[in-house]
Design a protein around this motif. Structure first.
Motif, PDB file in Angstrom:
ATOM      1  N   ARG A  99       0.862  -1.188   0.000  1.00 23.25           N
ATOM      2  CA  ARG A  99       0.000   0.000   0.000  1.00 23.25           C
ATOM      3  C   ARG A  99       0.899   1.239   0.000  1.00 23.25           C
ATOM      4  O   ARG A  99       1.834   1.323   0.784  1.00 23.25           O
ATOM      5  CB  ARG A  99      -0.920   0.011   1.218  1.00 23.25           C
ATOM      6  N   ALA A 101       0.801   5.672  -0.323  1.00 23.15           N
ATOM      7  CA  ALA A 101      -0.005   6.892  -0.334  1.00 23.15           C
ATOM      8  C   ALA A 101       0.898   8.110  -0.343  1.00 23.15           C
ATOM      9  O   ALA A 101       2.021   8.080   0.166  1.00 23.15           O
ATOM     10  CB  ALA A 101      -0.936   6.937   0.887  1.00 23.15           C
ATOM     11  N   MET A 109      -4.670  13.187   1.765  1.00 26.00           N
ATOM     12  CA  MET A 109      -4.110  12.148   0.908  1.00 26.00           C
ATOM     13  C   MET A 109      -4.459  12.484  -0.538  1.00 26.00           C
ATOM     14  O   MET A 109      -5.631  12.525  -0.907  1.00 26.00           O
ATOM     15  CB  MET A 109      -4.657  10.777   1.299  1.00 26.00           C
ATOM     16  N   ARG A 112      -3.325   7.354  -3.807  1.00 28.99           N
ATOM     17  CA  ARG A 112      -3.106   6.106  -3.075  1.00 28.99           C
ATOM     18  C   ARG A 112      -3.244   4.919  -4.020  1.00 28.99           C
ATOM     19  O   ARG A 112      -4.064   4.940  -4.935  1.00 28.99           O
ATOM     20  CB  ARG A 112      -4.114   5.972  -1.936  1.00 28.99           C
ATOM     21  N   THR A 136       2.182   6.054  -7.947  1.00 25.72           N
ATOM     22  CA  THR A 136       1.347   6.816  -7.013  1.00 25.72           C
ATOM     23  C   THR A 136       1.718   8.292  -7.039  1.00 25.72           C
ATOM     24  O   THR A 136       0.833   9.167  -7.030  1.00 25.72           O
ATOM     25  CB  THR A 136       1.499   6.265  -5.584  1.00 25.72           C
ATOM     26  N   ASP A 373      -5.662   0.596   7.261  1.00 30.11           N
ATOM     27  CA  ASP A 373      -4.955   1.864   7.026  1.00 30.11           C
ATOM     28  C   ASP A 373      -3.997   2.219   8.149  1.00 30.11           C
ATOM     29  O   ASP A 373      -3.371   3.287   8.117  1.00 30.11           O
ATOM     30  CB  ASP A 373      -5.961   3.010   6.851  1.00 30.11           C
TER      31      ASP A 373
END
Length: 399
Positions: A99, A101, A109, A112, A136, A373
């Protein structure tokens, strides 16, 4: 920082810099404000605040954001910290996922990506992380130069001497010397690396279930098992950074000290409590269709008796884990995070019941609020703390 000329504190230039930082910090923490409000809250004179705001605006650190009316009906300019002055990259690496971001300095943010981790070697995983991070950043309409700080969360403990991660058996090749240099090569400079459970603890402390807690542990259970501990707002790492590696707690059938061989890569408690143990336990009970812990939990919610027994057994093992932690650090709170945290509705009551049956040390055990998260939230928080100072030094030093 290297390359930034910092004027001595006692000089006029040094005092101006201190005043500018005080004004900027106020805008970052308190939100938009007028010159008179800033002067009142900082204790600085209005002319000093005006000079500081002009300098911060020229440096791209603060900006006008509208007007407000004073008591006399006159309009006053509102100023805010410019969130686009810099960006932070957060990376969460797990056995099953990657993941990434990007956040601006205002904690928004701006891009992501969540992708499956299909890499089966350290080199392949480094390449995959680099590509996803680059994509990203591009999604956000930014370039690598716009990223001020990069924070990577991973299982294991960063080894600064060998430049790798120790105690990360679920990520093949992650213990190779020089791995951190390879990650920095694909992600960029100012790379900070941290244990994923520690970052989850930071996230839960700042914006989750552990807000305001002075001593707490965040137990994360998924493919592996770990714990982040915080004391008075600071992560507790121990002497070598391995504090919280609770997967290595002894549990169940232990090998005799007289038996030859190396200690296992995966600890006894991790083998007993990680997600796969839920599946293994369900199958041993006769639930042959179980393919994942998530599926076992789903069946338990639907009333399947075998699945419910498997969940009860997992709760007992987790209660042992909490009891072991409670006897050492005496936390006021234990946050249950990671993939297992999503099953807290099934686990919390039997964990509490089991705890009370075999120990007088029973901290509150709660579900984490950040879910999947958690690592990214903590990574962004840690990155922002570092980025705020770096951006100020670079912009003010260059102004």
């Amino acid at each position: 920082m290297v390359g930034v000329d910092t004027p001595p504190v006692g000089t006029p230039a040094g005092m101006r810099k201190i005043n500018q930082r005080a004004v900027l910090d106020l805008l970052r923490r308190g939100g938009p404000a007028t010159r008179p409000q800033v002067a009142k809250d900082t204790g600085l004179s209005k002319p000093t605040v005006s000079q500081a705001l002009l300098a911060l605006e020229a440096a791209g650190l603060a900006r006008p954001t509208g007007h407000t009316s004073t008591g006399t009906g006159r309009s006053a300019v509102l100023y805010e910290a410019d969130p686009t002055a810099g960006y932070v990259l957060g990376v969460d690496i797990g056995r099953e996922h990657i993941r990434v971001a990007v956040s601006d300095l205002g904690r928004t943010m701006v891009a992501r990506r969540d992708e499956r981790n299909t890499a089966r070697s350290g080199n392949a995983l480094v390449s995959a992380v680099g590509k996803i991070a680059a994509d990203t950043i591009s999604d956000a309409g930014l370039t690598a130069d716009d990223i001020v700080v990069r924070v990577l969360g991973s299982p294991g403990v960063a080894d600064p001497a060998r430049r790798c991660f120790r105690h990360a058996p679920n990520l093949p090749g992650w213990g190779r010397a020089g791995l951190l240099d390879d990650l920095e090569a694909v992600l960029g400079p100012e790379l900070m690396v941290e244990n994923d459970a520690n970052l989850t603890a930071v996230g839960e402390w700042e914006s989750g279930a552990a807000r305001g807690a002075s001593v707490f542990g965040c137990i994360t259970i998924g493919t592996g098992v770990g714990m982040g501990m915080m004391v008075d707002g600071q992560v507790f790492r121990g002497a070598t950074g391995a504090a919280g590696e609770i997967g290595y707690l002894p549990y169940g059938q232990l090998r005799s000290a007289d038996e030859p061989g190396e200690p296992p890569a995966r600890g006894h408690l991790e083998e007993a409590t990680a997600a796969q143990s839920v599946v293994r336990g369900a199958r041993e009970l006769g639930l042959g269709s179980a393919k994942s812990a998530r599926e076992v939990f789903r069946l338990a919610r639907e009333g399947d008796e075998l699945a419910q027994r498997a969940v009860e057994a997992e709760a007992d093992r987790l209660a042992y884990t909490v009891a072991s932690v409670a006897a050492v650090i005496d936390p006021e709170l234990i946050v249950l995070g990671g993939g297992m945290g999503t099953a807290a509705d099934l686990l919390l009551e039997p964990i509490d019941r089991a705890l009370r049956a075999f120990t007088p040390l029973v901290p509150a055990v709660v579900q984490g609020e950040l879910g999947e998260d958690g690592v990214l939230t903590g990574a962004i928080s840690v990155g922002l703390r570092a980025a705020e100072g770096l951006v100020f030094e670079r912009r003010v030093g260059a102004a």
